[in-house]
Motif scaffolding. Structure first.
Motif, PDB file in Angstrom:
ATOM      1  N   GLY A 137       0.818  -1.202   0.000  1.00 27.05           N
ATOM      2  CA  GLY A 137       0.000   0.000   0.000  1.00 27.05           C
ATOM      3  C   GLY A 137       0.856   1.258   0.000  1.00 27.05           C
ATOM      4  N   CYS A 138       0.289   2.348  -0.477  1.00 28.21           N
ATOM      5  CA  CYS A 138       1.025   3.614  -0.476  1.00 28.21           C
ATOM      6  C   CYS A 138       0.684   4.450   0.753  1.00 28.21           C
ATOM      7  CB  CYS A 138       0.771   4.397  -1.758  1.00 28.21           C
ATOM      8  SG  CYS A 138      -0.943   4.745  -2.088  1.00 28.21           S
ATOM      9  N   GLU A 139      -0.407   4.092   1.450  1.00 32.35           N
ATOM     10  CA  GLU A 139      -0.769   4.828   2.653  1.00 32.35           C
ATOM     11  C   GLU A 139      -1.828   4.041   3.414  1.00 32.35           C
ATOM     12  OE1 GLU A 139      -1.282   9.473   3.766  1.00 32.35           O
ATOM     13  OE2 GLU A 139      -2.227   8.814   1.918  1.00 32.35           O
ATOM     14  N   GLY A 140      -1.828   4.161   4.728  1.00 31.28           N
ATOM     15  CA  GLY A 140      -2.857   3.503   5.513  1.00 31.28           C
ATOM     16  C   GLY A 140      -2.607   3.630   7.003  1.00 31.28           C
ATOM     17  N   PHE A 141      -3.572   3.169   7.784  1.00 29.54           N
ATOM     18  CA  PHE A 141      -3.416   3.091   9.237  1.00 29.54           C
ATOM     19  C   PHE A 141      -4.222   1.905   9.721  1.00 29.54           C
ATOM     20  CE2 PHE A 141      -7.264   5.553   8.899  1.00 29.54           C
ATOM     21  CZ  PHE A 141      -8.047   5.136   9.967  1.00 29.54           C
ATOM     22  N   GLY A 142      -3.892   1.447  10.900  1.00 28.97           N
ATOM     23  CA  GLY A 142      -4.569   0.293  11.464  1.00 28.97           C
ATOM     24  C   GLY A 142      -4.984   0.550  12.891  1.00 28.97           C
ATOM     25  N   ALA A 143      -4.990  -0.515  13.683  1.00 30.63           N
ATOM     26  CA  ALA A 143      -5.478  -0.440  15.059  1.00 30.63           C
ATOM     27  C   ALA A 143      -4.683   0.542  15.914  1.00 30.63           C
ATOM     28  CB  ALA A 143      -5.442  -1.834  15.694  1.00 30.63           C
ATOM     29  N   GLY A 144      -3.423   0.767  15.576  1.00 29.05           N
ATOM     30  CA  GLY A 144      -2.600   1.704  16.335  1.00 29.05           C
ATOM     31  C   GLY A 144      -2.840   3.162  15.969  1.00 29.05           C
ATOM     32  N   SER A 145      -3.638   3.404  14.936  1.00 33.55           N
ATOM     33  CA  SER A 145      -4.005   4.746  14.458  1.00 33.55           C
ATOM     34  C   SER A 145      -2.837   5.599  13.973  1.00 33.55           C
ATOM     35  CB  SER A 145      -4.792   5.523  15.524  1.00 33.55           C
ATOM     36  OG  SER A 145      -6.026   4.893  15.745  1.00 33.55           O
ATOM     37  N   LEU A 146      -1.698   4.992  13.726  1.00 32.85           N
ATOM     38  CA  LEU A 146      -0.556   5.712  13.177  1.00 32.85           C
ATOM     39  C   LEU A 146      -0.623   5.625  11.653  1.00 32.85           C
ATOM     40  CD1 LEU A 146       2.162   7.181  13.636  1.00 32.85           C
ATOM     41  CD2 LEU A 146       3.237   4.915  13.666  1.00 32.85           C
TER      42      LEU A 146
END
Length: 121
Positions: free
Chosen positions: A47-56
């Motif tokens: 992916g070129c960008e994203g965030f997950g459970a850590g919200s970073l």
């Protein structure tokens, strides 16, 4: 070669590019195990960008270059075969997200080496 048409299950594993398993990329280990399990196929998408459970937010934009971009490993096979593979993910994936979707396989054809050589000639 595995034959696959009709109703299937798509397994998607969202992890970080820097996630490892015994000092090797985690996505490589997942693909290796899927291959060893005889699953129909696996692909890794960066992916070129994203965030997950850590919200970073992880991004490839130059001003905030991240070394831990999101990665998605996608595996498609019959429901029975995919569900039989899930316990291996319990061992491998310590953070991230694992999802299952029903899907329909319209075409699943491998390359024919002889046909490919003739088409190139």
């Amino acid at each position: 070669m595995t034959r696959l048409t009709g109703t299937a299950l798509r397994l998607t594993i969202f992890i970080g590019e820097n996630d490892t398993w015994h000092h090797k990329p985690l996505f490589s280990e997942i693909v290796r195990r899927a291959h060893a399990a005889g699953l129909a196929g696996a692909s890794v998408f960066r992916g070129c960008e994203g965030f997950g459970a850590g919200s970073l937010i992880h991004t490839s934009r130059l001003l905030s270059l991240s070394e831990d971009l999101p990665v998605a490993v996608v595996i498609v096979d019959t429901e029975d075969r995919v569900r039989a593979f899930l316990p291996q993910l319990d061992e491998l994936v310590s953070s991230g997200m694992v999802i299952l979707d029903e899907c329909e396989v319209i075409r699943y054809v491998g390359r024919n080496k002889n046909r490919d050589k003739k088409e190139r000639a």
